[in-house]
Design an enzyme around this catalytic site. Structure first.
Site, PDB file in Angstrom:
ATOM      1  N   ASP A 240       2.253   2.028  -6.194  1.00 48.01           N
ATOM      2  CA  ASP A 240       2.341   0.950  -7.188  1.00 48.01           C
ATOM      3  C   ASP A 240       1.404   1.072  -8.376  1.00 48.01           C
ATOM      4  O   ASP A 240       1.620   0.438  -9.396  1.00 48.01           O
ATOM      5  CB  ASP A 240       2.094  -0.403  -6.515  1.00 48.01           C
ATOM      6  CG  ASP A 240       3.196  -0.751  -5.524  1.00 48.01           C
ATOM      7  OD1 ASP A 240       4.325  -0.247  -5.696  1.00 48.01           O
ATOM      8  OD2 ASP A 240       2.923  -1.521  -4.583  1.00 48.01           O
TER       9      ASP A 240
ATOM     10  N   ASP B  61      -1.232  -2.103 -11.235  1.00 48.12           N
ATOM     11  CA  ASP B  61      -0.955  -3.075 -10.177  1.00 48.12           C
ATOM     12  C   ASP B  61      -2.237  -3.810  -9.812  1.00 48.12           C
ATOM     13  O   ASP B  61      -2.572  -4.813 -10.412  1.00 48.12           O
ATOM     14  CB  ASP B  61      -0.344  -2.385  -8.958  1.00 48.12           C
ATOM     15  CG  ASP B  61       0.121  -3.387  -7.914  1.00 48.12           C
ATOM     16  OD1 ASP B  61       0.603  -4.467  -8.306  1.00 48.12           O
ATOM     17  OD2 ASP B  61      -0.008  -3.116  -6.717  1.00 48.12           O
TER      18      ASP B  61
ATOM     19  N   ASP C  80      -6.567  -2.645  -2.629  1.00 52.29           N
ATOM     20  CA  ASP C  80      -5.681  -3.227  -1.624  1.00 52.29           C
ATOM     21  C   ASP C  80      -6.106  -2.760  -0.233  1.00 52.29           C
ATOM     22  O   ASP C  80      -6.287  -1.561  -0.004  1.00 52.29           O
ATOM     23  CB  ASP C  80      -4.223  -2.798  -1.856  1.00 52.29           C
ATOM     24  CG  ASP C  80      -3.572  -3.544  -3.014  1.00 52.29           C
ATOM     25  OD1 ASP C  80      -4.284  -4.280  -3.718  1.00 52.29           O
ATOM     26  OD2 ASP C  80      -2.357  -3.363  -3.216  1.00 52.29           O
TER      27      ASP C  80
ATOM     28  N   ARG D  37      -6.785 -13.158  -7.369  1.00 50.55           N
ATOM     29  CA  ARG D  37      -7.001 -12.276  -6.210  1.00 50.55           C
ATOM     30  C   ARG D  37      -8.416 -11.707  -6.165  1.00 50.55           C
ATOM     31  O   ARG D  37      -8.618 -10.502  -6.255  1.00 50.55           O
ATOM     32  CB  ARG D  37      -5.977 -11.146  -6.183  1.00 50.55           C
ATOM     33  CG  ARG D  37      -4.548 -11.624  -6.074  1.00 50.55           C
ATOM     34  CD  ARG D  37      -3.595 -10.466  -5.826  1.00 50.55           C
ATOM     35  NE  ARG D  37      -2.217 -10.934  -5.679  1.00 50.55           N
ATOM     36  CZ  ARG D  37      -1.194 -10.155  -5.348  1.00 50.55           C
ATOM     37  NH1 ARG D  37      -1.394  -8.865  -5.133  1.00 50.55           N
ATOM     38  NH2 ARG D  37       0.030 -10.653  -5.236  1.00 50.55           N
TER      39      ARG D  37
END
Length: 391
Positions: A189, A213, A217, A269
């Site tokens: 991504d 992106d 993660d 986030r």
């Protein structure tokens, strides 16, 4: 000739001066150490005060804390020291001296450093093998402008002192995987660093920004992760903990987020968490647009002694909760000793217990009062390390 009486008078005068000269330096050093302690967090104090850190790079592995524990499995007599001398990249047949060769081809414990400043444009994501340390201290290393880093089914990995930015999505293709085997790799991504089914991972003192992106993660059953001393800036989606709402295995995820600087120009986030548990402590939040901390699927989070500075103008509420599922009332979002500026606020879970990290002895660390957060995060991101002195 000096009489005995005169000698006695002289000793009564000299002795106090000698005592002051003898003990004052020690007192000053103790006081200075205390001052340094307030300016430097416990991870940095572990290695940065050593002016000869270059000769003892592997000391860093003993300085980690939180859920990753101590990274002692990354060091030892069988450790291979590997130096990157070539910024080029071949995703299938990596040349010795390149980053991909050191991270994917060498088996066992490897400590990767860099010969000089360099800009590395990866053709495909680099898959990092277990027991690998990427140590950018003392050089200005950028991984940027195309593919970035992937930790896939690996354990005991340290990424320290790298600038990672402008990462782009990648179409499916083949790439050199861990253990020196070419493997097919699906769509990527465009994250700076992605963890997939990884464990015992320490991400420390990196600067991450402007990726297509996200910046970091932690997904698909990854756990025992510490994210510390990083600078996250200029990004929409910053940090994702948990793959998606349907990946139940992430309920075992445990992540420590400590001493990081979020902002400026971060949207959301920081982190967004699903299912698992996150201990978020002593971080600096320099504004947000949508939210700072959020998530879904009954996550547990303890926000402790962070400093939240809301944007002007902008949303003041720190948290966001996805409300489109049946488990929305089972959330555990707790704020303990956090500090709030410029109208910031934190909607805590009503009632119930405050979830504890339940750290082991080697994982445990002291949480400092939020009033010191600006000092504790002053050196977040990559450090400028002199060749002749401390970082």
């Amino acid at each position: 000739m000096v009489s005995p009486g005169t000698k006695l008078i002289l000793w009564r005068f000299i002795l106090p001066i000698a005592m002051i000269a003898l003990f004052t330096p020690n007192f000053c050093l103790a006081k200075q150490s205390k001052i340094n302690g307030l300016k430097m967090n416990v991870i940095d104090r572990c290695w940065r005060l050593n002016a000869e850190w270059r000769k003892h790079r592997s000391q860093l592995a003993t300085c980690s804390l939180g859920y990753v524990g101590k990274m002692v499995n990354n060091i030892g007599k069988d450790l291979v020291h590997y130096k990157v001398i070539d910024p080029s990249d071949d995703p299938i047949n990596p040349k010795p001296g390149t980053l991909r060769y050191g991270a994917s081809m060498i088996q066992g414990k490897v400590w990767i450093t860099f010969q000089r400043d360099m800009h590395i444009k990866l053709e495909r994501p680099v898959l990092i093998s277990s027991f690998t340390t990427i140590d950018g201290r003392g050089t200005n290393v950028h991984i940027a402008d195309n593919a970035c880093l992937l930790i896939f089914k690996a354990t005991n990995v340290i990424i320290h002192g790298i600038r990672i930015h402008h990462c782009k999505p990648q179409s499916p293709g083949i790439v050199m995987g861990t253990h020196g085997k070419v493997i097919p790799l699906g769509q990527v991504d465009g994250d700076a660093i992605r963890l997939v089914t990884a464990s015992n991972i320490w991400i420390d003192h990196n600067t991450l920004y402007d990726c297509q992106d996200g910046l970091l993660d932690v997904t698909r059953g990854s756990t025992n992760v510490t994210i510390s001393n990083n600078w996250f800036r200029n990004q929409d989606k910053v940090m994702l903990l948990g793959h998606d709402d349907g990946y139940v295995r992430d309920q075992n995820m445990k992540v420590t987020v400590v001493y990081n600087h979020f902002g400026p120009n971060c949207n959301q986030r920081m982190p967004r968490i699903r299912y698992g548990y996150a201990h978020v402590a002593n971080n600096l939040y320099q504004g947000w647009v949508q939210y700072a901390i959020g998530g879904s699927m009954s996550p547990s989070l303890k926000s402790e002694a962070n400093l939240f500075v809301a944007s002007t103008p902008g949303r003041k509420e720190v948290t966001w909760r996805k409300v489109s599922h049946k488990n929305e009332d089972r959330w555990e979002f707790h704020s303990v000793r956090d500090a709030f500026e410029n109208g910031a606020s934190f909607m805590v879970t009503k009632g119930g217990r405050v979830p504890k990290p339940n750290y082991s002895k080697e994982q445990c660390f002291k949480i400092v009062d939020a009033k010191f957060v600006r000092s504790l995060t002053r050196w977040s991101g990559t450090l400028r390390c002199s060749k002749t002195s401390r970082c």
